[in-house]
Design an enzyme around this catalytic site. Structure first.
Site: not given
Length: 505
Positions: A184, A160, A77
Site C-alpha cells: 500500500s 491503500s 495518511k
C-alpha cells in the site's frame, strides 16, 4: 518559486538559509490543497492549526534550534491518529473521531513539545484519503469517495495510500506518510510516479496507527526522491516501548550511503554500484506481466548494470502462493482488530435498534463498507473451530516457506529487482466489481510483507498511455539504507522521478 516541484532536501536548505519561511511554505501548500480538491486527496485540513505549527517552526529556525526537517510541511495518511485533525481511517464508523493523542509517527515528525521533545519540527498539512481501514488496491474503497490519479483523472491512484500518493504527485504536499500491509506504499507510489519505501517490520512504531493486520502493517514515507524518503524515514523511525514489535535498534541515518560507492574503496565514479549483485526473480517476469511494464523494469535493470551492478536470475518459487496466504492471514487479523468498533465505546452507533445484539449488527453494517465487511467475514470464517487448522495454520506455515525462499535468494544476491505491479493504473471502476481481479494486482508486493522485508518503489518509465511505471527493489532485513543507496544512484542517472503529472499545473 514552484515549491511543489522541489525536493524536501532542497526545501530544508532554503529554510536554513532563510530564503523562505515555514509559514510561507505552509500557506503555499494550503492554497494548492484548496485549489486541488478535484483529486480528493485530503479528508481533513485544519488551516489554523497548520499555520500555528508553521509559526512555531519559524521560531525554532530563528533561534538556531531547528533540525534537518524543521518547518517542512508533511501530509499524514488518515490511518495515523492526529491530535487536532479527524482520524477516521476513511470509514463511516469513525466519522468525526478526534483522537486525544498523536501516533508515534506523527509525534516523531511533529513540532517538539514537553511531551515530545525530539519531534522533527515538521508541519502537518492534513489527513489524506485512503482505502477504508487500508483495505484495497485502488483507493476506491474510501467512504468519502475515490482518489483520482493526477496523471489522468479517469484512473485510480492506487491503494491503500492513494491519498498520500496523489497529494505528493499533484503538488499538494512535498512529502507524505503512508502504510504498507501488502503493497500500500509501493503500489500507489508506482501508479503516481513517486518513490516510496516500506521498511523492515518493526522499524517504525505502529502505536497510534489504526490497525488492519498487525503482523503485516508497517509505516513508511512517500516522496519525490530516494533522498527525501531517507530523510523522512530517519525521522519516523525510533524505538517505541509502547509498540511491542518496535525494534530496539531502529533509529539510524538511512541516508548515510546515498553518495557512497557500493563497495568500499571503489574510486570509479562511473561505476558506483560495482560489486552489487541484483537478482531478477524469474517468477516476477512470467505470464501476466504487461509488456510495457516488463520493458521499463528491464531497462532500469540494464541502467543499474551500466552503473556497475551484476544481474543474475534468482527464484522465488512460492510467489503465487502469497495471494491466498495473505488473504487468509490479513482478514483473520482484521476480524480481530476491527471487533473493537461495536458502537458502544466510540464511533458510529445505529440510531434505531431492538437490543444490544441488534445494535452491534446495525452499527457495524452501517459503519463498515463492503470490502471491510467482506474481509471481516473471511477472517472470522478462517478462525472458526474446524477451519483454523485447515486455513489459518496452513497459511502461517507457507508464510515461513515464503520467507525462507527470500533468504535462499539473498544467498546469491544483495538486492532483488522486479515490477511493483503487473500493470499500470487502471480506470476507475474497472476492477471494483471483481475482488479477486483486484487482489491479483498485489502479487509482486504481498510476499515482502509476509516475510517482513524492506522494499521500495522507484519510478522507471511511462506506459503507452503516459501512466507511470515503478520498479520494485527488495532488500534483506534491515537493509533500508542500502536500498535507498541503489535507488539514489539510479535516480542520479535517470530522470523518471522528475517527470510531472500531466494534469498538474
Amino acid at each position: 518559486m514552484s515549491w511543489h516541484n522541489t525536493s524536501i532536501a532542497l526545501m530544508a536548505k532554503a529554510l536554513a538559509a532563510k530564503e523562505v519561511s515555514s509559514t510561507e511554505l505552509t500557506k503555499y501548500f494550503l492554497d494548492r490543497i484548496e485549489s486541488g480538491k478535484q483529486w480528493n486527496a485530503y479528508l481533513d485540513v485544519n488551516t489554523h492549526l497548520s499555520l500555528e505549527q508553521a509559526s512555531e517552526a519559524d521560531i525554532l529556525i530563528s533561534s538556531g534550534k531547528a533540525g534537518k526537517l524543521t518547518g517542512i510541511p508533511v501530509a499524514h495518511k488518515d490511518v495515523f491518529v492526529t491530535r487536532g485533525w479527524k482520524s477516521t481511517a476513511a470509514s463511516k464508523i469513525l466519522e468525526g473521531y478526534l483522537s486525544p493523542f498523536d501516533a508515534t509517527v506523527v509525534a516523531n515528525l511533529g513540532i517538539p513539545s514537553a511531551e515530545n521533545p525530539n519531534g522533527a519540527g515538521m508541519v502537518c498539512l492534513g489527513k489524506t484519503n485512503m482505502d477504508e481501514f487500508a483495505m484495497g488496491s485502488s483507493n476506491e474503497n474510501s467512504a468519502y469517495g475515490p482518489v483520482l490519479n493526477p496523471w489522468n483523472s479517469e484512473y485510480v491512484a492506487g491503494g491503500s495510500s492513494g491519498g498520500s500518493a496523489a497529494a505528493v504527485a499533484a503538488g499538494l504536499a512535498p512529502i507524505a506518510t503512508g502504510t504498507d500491509t501488502g503493497g500500500s506504499i509501493r503500489q500507489p507510489a508506482a501508479f503516481c510516479g513517486l518513490t516510496g519505501i516500506k521498511p523492515s517490520y518493526g522499524r517504525v512504531s505502529r502505536y497510534g496507527m489504526i490497525a488492519y493486520a498487525s503482523s503485516l502493517d508497517q509505516a513508511g514515507p512517500m516522496g519525490k526522491t530516494a533522498e527525501d524518503c531517507a530523510l523522512l524515514l530517519s525521522a519516523m523511525s525510533s524505538h517505541d516501548p509502547r509498540d511491542s514489535t518496535s525494534l530496539a535498534d531502529s533509529g539510524e541515518d538511512y541516508g548515510r550511503y546515498l553518495n557512497q560507492p557500493w563497495k568500499e574503496g571503489n574510486t570509479n565514479p562511473a561505476k558506483p554500484l560495482e560489486g552489487l549483485r541484483i537478482g531478477l526473480p524469474k517468477e516476477f517476469f512470467a505470464e501476466g506481466l504487461a509488456e510495457d511494464v516488463a520493458k521499463s523494469v528491464k531497462a532500469a535493470a540494464k541502467a543499474l548494470q551500466d552503473l556497475g551492478a551484476e544481474l543474475l536470475e534468482v527464484s522465488l518459487p512460492k510467489t503465487k502462493l502469497s495471494i491466498p496466504v495473505y488473504y487468509v492471514l490479513a482478514p483473520a487479523e482484521a476480524s480481530s482488530n476491527l471487533s473493537r468498533f461495536d458502537g458502544v465505546r466510540y464511533g458510529h452507533r445505529a440510531s434505531e435498534y431492538r437490543d444490544l445484539g441488534d445494535m452491534y449488527q446495525k452499527s457495524r453494517t452501517e459503519g463498515f463498507g463492503a470490502e471491510v465487511r467482506r474481509r471481516i467475514l473471511i477472517g472470522t470464517y478462517v478462525l472458526c473451530h474446524g477451519y483454523y487448522d485447515a486455513y489459518y495454520l496452513q497459511a502461517q506455515k507457507i508464510r515461513r516457506i515464503i520467507a525462507a525462499d527470500f533468504q535462499a535468494a539473498f544467498s546469491e544476491c544483495d538486492v532483488i529487482l522486479g515490477p511493483v505491479a503487473p500493470d499500470v493504473a487502471w480506470r476507475l471502476g474497472e476492477k471494483s466489481k471483481d475482488p479477486v481481479q483486484m487482489y491479483l494486482e498485489d502479487i509482486y508486493t504481498l510476499s515482502t510483507n509476509l516475510a517482513g522485508l524492506p522494499a521500495m518503489s522507484v519510478p522507471c518509465g511511462l506506459s503507452k498511455n503516459n501512466l507511470p511505471i515503478g520498479m520494485q527493489l527488495i532488500g534483506n532485513y534491515f537493509s533500508e539504507a542500502r536500498l535507498l543507496q541503489v535507488a539514489h544512484q539510479y535516480q542520479r542517472a535517470s530522470d523518471w522521478h522528475l517527470r510531472q503529472a500531466s494534469g498538474v499545473a
